[in-house]
Design a protein around this motif. Structure first.
Motif, PDB file in Angstrom:
ATOM      1  N   GLU A  54       0.897  -1.201  -0.072  1.00 46.00           N
ATOM      2  CA  GLU A  54       0.020  -0.001  -0.157  1.00 46.00           C
ATOM      3  C   GLU A  54       0.922   1.222  -0.009  1.00 46.00           C
ATOM      4  OE1 GLU A  54      -2.852   1.959   3.385  1.00 46.00           O
ATOM      5  OE2 GLU A  54      -3.289   0.071   2.659  1.00 46.00           O
ATOM      6  N   ASP A  55       1.031   1.832  -1.135  1.00 45.93           N
ATOM      7  CA  ASP A  55       1.987   2.935  -1.293  1.00 45.93           C
ATOM      8  C   ASP A  55       3.266   2.577  -1.216  1.00 45.93           C
ATOM      9  OD1 ASP A  55      -0.251   4.627  -1.827  1.00 45.93           O
ATOM     10  OD2 ASP A  55      -0.528   5.211   0.191  1.00 45.93           O
ATOM     11  N   ASP A  56       4.095   3.222  -0.250  1.00 44.83           N
ATOM     12  CA  ASP A  56       5.397   2.729   0.217  1.00 44.83           C
ATOM     13  C   ASP A  56       5.492   1.610   1.263  1.00 44.83           C
ATOM     14  OD1 ASP A  56       4.871   4.302   1.867  1.00 44.83           O
ATOM     15  OD2 ASP A  56       6.880   5.464   1.981  1.00 44.83           O
ATOM     16  N   ALA A  57       4.344   1.231   1.771  1.00 44.73           N
ATOM     17  CA  ALA A  57       4.325   0.143   2.745  1.00 44.73           C
ATOM     18  C   ALA A  57       4.126  -1.217   2.316  1.00 44.73           C
ATOM     19  CB  ALA A  57       3.453   0.755   4.054  1.00 44.73           C
ATOM     20  N   VAL A  58       4.811  -2.280   2.803  1.00 47.69           N
ATOM     21  CA  VAL A  58       4.402  -3.608   2.664  1.00 47.69           C
ATOM     22  C   VAL A  58       4.302  -4.347   3.737  1.00 47.69           C
ATOM     23  CG1 VAL A  58       5.317  -5.679   1.369  1.00 47.69           C
ATOM     24  CG2 VAL A  58       6.107  -3.577   0.671  1.00 47.69           C
ATOM     25  N   TYR A  59       3.187  -5.013   3.922  1.00 46.46           N
ATOM     26  CA  TYR A  59       2.586  -5.654   5.134  1.00 46.46           C
ATOM     27  C   TYR A  59       2.850  -7.169   4.778  1.00 46.46           C
ATOM     28  CZ  TYR A  59       0.310  -1.179   6.063  1.00 46.46           C
ATOM     29  OH  TYR A  59       0.042   0.243   6.237  1.00 46.46           O
ATOM     30  N   PHE A  60       3.336  -7.986   5.695  1.00 49.77           N
ATOM     31  CA  PHE A  60       3.352  -9.173   5.616  1.00 49.77           C
ATOM     32  C   PHE A  60       2.443 -10.015   6.713  1.00 49.77           C
ATOM     33  CE2 PHE A  60       7.149  -7.903   3.674  1.00 49.77           C
ATOM     34  CZ  PHE A  60       7.381  -8.516   2.613  1.00 49.77           C
ATOM     35  N   TYR A  61       1.618 -10.781   6.475  1.00 45.41           N
ATOM     36  CA  TYR A  61       0.764 -11.458   7.156  1.00 45.41           C
ATOM     37  C   TYR A  61       0.959 -12.911   7.482  1.00 45.41           C
ATOM     38  CZ  TYR A  61      -1.933  -7.457   5.590  1.00 45.41           C
ATOM     39  OH  TYR A  61      -2.463  -6.197   5.263  1.00 45.41           O
ATOM     40  N   GLY A  62       0.987 -13.449   8.794  1.00 50.24           N
ATOM     41  CA  GLY A  62       1.409 -14.781   9.049  1.00 50.24           C
ATOM     42  C   GLY A  62       2.662 -14.934   9.115  1.00 50.24           C
ATOM     43  N   VAL A  63       3.478 -13.946   9.355  1.00 48.99           N
ATOM     44  CA  VAL A  63       4.953 -14.107   9.535  1.00 48.99           C
ATOM     45  C   VAL A  63       5.132 -13.696  10.870  1.00 48.99           C
ATOM     46  CG1 VAL A  63       7.031 -13.387   8.632  1.00 48.99           C
ATOM     47  CG2 VAL A  63       5.242 -13.895   7.160  1.00 48.99           C
ATOM     48  N   SER A  64       6.187 -14.725  11.447  1.00 50.52           N
ATOM     49  CA  SER A  64       6.740 -14.071  12.989  1.00 50.52           C
ATOM     50  C   SER A  64       7.887 -13.377  12.643  1.00 50.52           C
ATOM     51  CB  SER A  64       7.167 -15.275  13.647  1.00 50.52           C
ATOM     52  OG  SER A  64       8.301 -15.904  12.855  1.00 50.52           O
ATOM     53  N   LYS A  65       8.321 -12.427  13.702  1.00 54.44           N
ATOM     54  CA  LYS A  65       9.463 -11.487  13.567  1.00 54.44           C
ATOM     55  C   LYS A  65      10.816 -12.230  13.285  1.00 54.44           C
ATOM     56  CE  LYS A  65      12.219  -8.435  16.492  1.00 54.44           C
ATOM     57  NZ  LYS A  65      13.517  -8.728  16.218  1.00 54.44           N
ATOM     58  N   GLU A  66      10.845 -13.635  14.009  1.00 53.63           N
ATOM     59  CA  GLU A  66      12.143 -14.462  13.454  1.00 53.63           C
ATOM     60  C   GLU A  66      11.991 -14.761  11.966  1.00 53.63           C
ATOM     61  OE1 GLU A  66      11.413 -13.795  17.728  1.00 53.63           O
ATOM     62  OE2 GLU A  66       9.940 -14.627  16.095  1.00 53.63           O
ATOM     63  N   GLU A  67      10.987 -15.164  11.608  1.00 56.50           N
ATOM     64  CA  GLU A  67      10.739 -15.509  10.210  1.00 56.50           C
ATOM     65  C   GLU A  67      11.132 -14.444   9.238  1.00 56.50           C
ATOM     66  OE1 GLU A  67       7.473 -19.251  10.559  1.00 56.50           O
ATOM     67  OE2 GLU A  67       6.838 -17.129  10.075  1.00 56.50           O
ATOM     68  N   PHE A  68      10.629 -13.544   9.581  1.00 57.01           N
ATOM     69  CA  PHE A  68      10.702 -12.169   8.661  1.00 57.01           C
ATOM     70  C   PHE A  68      12.311 -11.902   8.925  1.00 57.01           C
ATOM     71  CE2 PHE A  68      11.411  -7.758   7.880  1.00 57.01           C
ATOM     72  CZ  PHE A  68      10.738  -7.661   6.591  1.00 57.01           C
ATOM     73  N   ASP A  69      12.925 -11.645   9.975  1.00 53.61           N
ATOM     74  CA  ASP A  69      14.380 -11.351   9.827  1.00 53.61           C
ATOM     75  C   ASP A  69      15.472 -12.210   9.408  1.00 53.61           C
ATOM     76  OD1 ASP A  69      13.810  -8.946  11.263  1.00 53.61           O
ATOM     77  OD2 ASP A  69      13.667  -9.515  13.117  1.00 53.61           O
ATOM     78  N   GLY A  70      14.938 -13.462   9.828  1.00 51.13           N
ATOM     79  CA  GLY A  70      15.900 -15.048   9.337  1.00 51.13           C
ATOM     80  C   GLY A  70      15.839 -15.399   8.026  1.00 51.13           C
ATOM     81  N   PHE A  71      14.556 -15.029   7.316  1.00 51.31           N
ATOM     82  CA  PHE A  71      14.202 -15.690   6.006  1.00 51.31           C
ATOM     83  C   PHE A  71      13.851 -14.621   4.971  1.00 51.31           C
ATOM     84  CE2 PHE A  71      11.813 -17.502   2.775  1.00 51.31           C
ATOM     85  CZ  PHE A  71      12.599 -18.496   2.329  1.00 51.31           C
ATOM     86  N   TRP A  72      12.789 -13.951   5.294  1.00 50.71           N
ATOM     87  CA  TRP A  72      12.263 -12.954   4.334  1.00 50.71           C
ATOM     88  C   TRP A  72      13.064 -11.730   3.652  1.00 50.71           C
ATOM     89  CZ3 TRP A  72       8.865 -15.538   1.541  1.00 50.71           C
ATOM     90  CH2 TRP A  72       8.161 -16.738   2.094  1.00 50.71           C
TER      91      TRP A  72
END
Length: 276
Positions: A54-72
Motif C-alpha cells: 500500500e503505497d510505500d508500505a509492504v505488509y506481511f501477514y502470518g509471519v513471525s518476527k524471527e521468520e521475517f528477519d531470518g528468512f524473508w
C-alpha cells in the motif's frame, strides 16, 4: 528499511522504489499468486506468507518476527541498496530507460534446488503453464504445510520416482530432466553446497552435468538460487534486447551486477511487447 511488528502483520517501509507486484510478476519465481484485493500468497523454502503493498508500505501477514528477519529479508534482498545500483546503471542512457520502466524490481534469493527444478520446467514454456506445473508438483509430492499450501518436494523424494509417476504434472519432455536432476542432486553427483562456492565457470559446468540443463538454465539457477549476481541469463527476450539495445554488449556500469540489470531489461522488453 524500517519494520514495525505487531500481532496481525509486519509493516515494512523505507524500501525506496520497491514494487511487490513487479518483483513477483517478472518471471523469476513461480509460487506466488495475487488475489482481487492485491494480496500475494506464496511459499518459499519451508515458509509461506501473504503480502500486500500500500503505497510505500509492504505488509506481511502470518509471519513471525524471527521468520521475517531470518528468512524473508534475504529472500526479498531487502538489505541491498538498490538505489545505489540503479544510479550506477543509469550511467548508460539505454539501460537507464529500462530501469525507469520498473525501478521497484528486486532479484529474489530462492532455495537452490527449487530454483534449479523450476527453471528446468521453464524451458520452452510460458509463465502461466510453469506455475501450473510447479503447483501440481508441490501438491502431489511436497509436504503439506497448512493453508492449502505444500512445500517444494526435496530432490531425495523425487529421485526414486519414474516418468510415469510425473504424468499428472503434464510437464511433457521435462519429466525426464526433473528426475535426472533429482537423482544427481540427491546422490551428490551434483552437490549444490559445493556449487555455491565454486568459481563461476566450474559451478556452471557442475549444473550442466544434468540432462536438460544448458547455459540458460544453469545461469538462472546460479542467479536466482545462489545469489550469483554477476550471472546474465539469456533467453529470447534478452537476446532481442542485446541485439536491438546493446549491440556492443552490456554496459560496463552493470558488469558486477549483470543479473540485476538483466531483470530490468527482461521486464522492460516483455512488458513493451505485451503493451503494443
Amino acid at each position: 528499511m524500517r519494520t514495525e511488528y505487531c500481532k496481525e502483520y509486519i509493516k515494512v517501509t523505507e524500501l525506496g522504489d520497491f514494487s511487490l507486484a513487479d518483483t513477483l510478476n517478472c518471471g523469476q519465481c513461480f509460487r506466488w499468486d495475487e488475489d482481487a484485493e492485491g494480496v500475494f500468497s506464496g511459499f518459499a523454502g519451508k515458509l509461506g506468507c501473504r503480502a500486500r503493498q500500500e503505497d510505500d508500505a509492504v505488509y506481511f501477514y502470518g509471519v513471525s518476527k524471527e521468520e521475517f528477519d531470518g528468512f524473508w529479508v534475504e529472500y526479498f534482498d531487502f538489505a541491498r541498496d538498490y538505489g545505489a545500483l540503479r544510479n550506477a546503471f543509469c550511467e548508460d542512457e539505454v539501460l537507464a530507460e529500462a530501469v525507469r520502466f520498473a525501478p521497484g524490481i528486486r532479484v529474489l534469493r530462492q532455495e537452490p534446488w527449487e530454483a534449479l527444478c523450476s527453471f528446468i520446467i521453464s524451458q520452452n514454456n510460458n509463465i502461466k503453464r510453469i506455475k501450473g506445473i510447479v503447483a501440481r508438483l508441490c501438491e502431489e509430492f511436497g509436504d503439506k504445510a497448512g493453508g492449502g499450501m505444500s512445500t517444494f518436494p526435496a530432490a531425495e523424494k523425487l529421485a526414486g520416482l519414474c516418468e510415469d509417476d510425473l504424468s499428472g504434472l503434464r510437464c511433457g519432455f521435462r519429466a525426464g530432466y526433473i528426475l535426472d536432476a533429482a537423482r544427481k542432486v540427491a546422490s551428490k553427483e551434483v552437490d549444490l553446497d559445493k556449487v555455491a562456492v565454486l568459481p563461476l565457470d566450474e559451478a556452471r559446468a557442475q549444473l550442466m552435468k544434468i540432462r536438460g540443463v544448458g547455459p540458460k538454465v544453469a545461469e538462472c539457477t546460479l542467479l536466482y538460487g545462489f545469489g550469483r549476481l554477476e550471472c546474465f541469463p539469456v533467453d529470447v527476450w534478452i537476446k532481442r534486447a542485446m541485439e536491438s539495445l546493446f549491440p556492443d554488449g552490456l554496459p560496463a556500469c552493470a558488469a558486477e551486477y549483470a543479473g540485476i540489470a538483466q531483470q530490468y531489461i527482461f521486464h522492460y522488453m516483455r512488458m513493451k511487447e505485451e503493451n503494443k
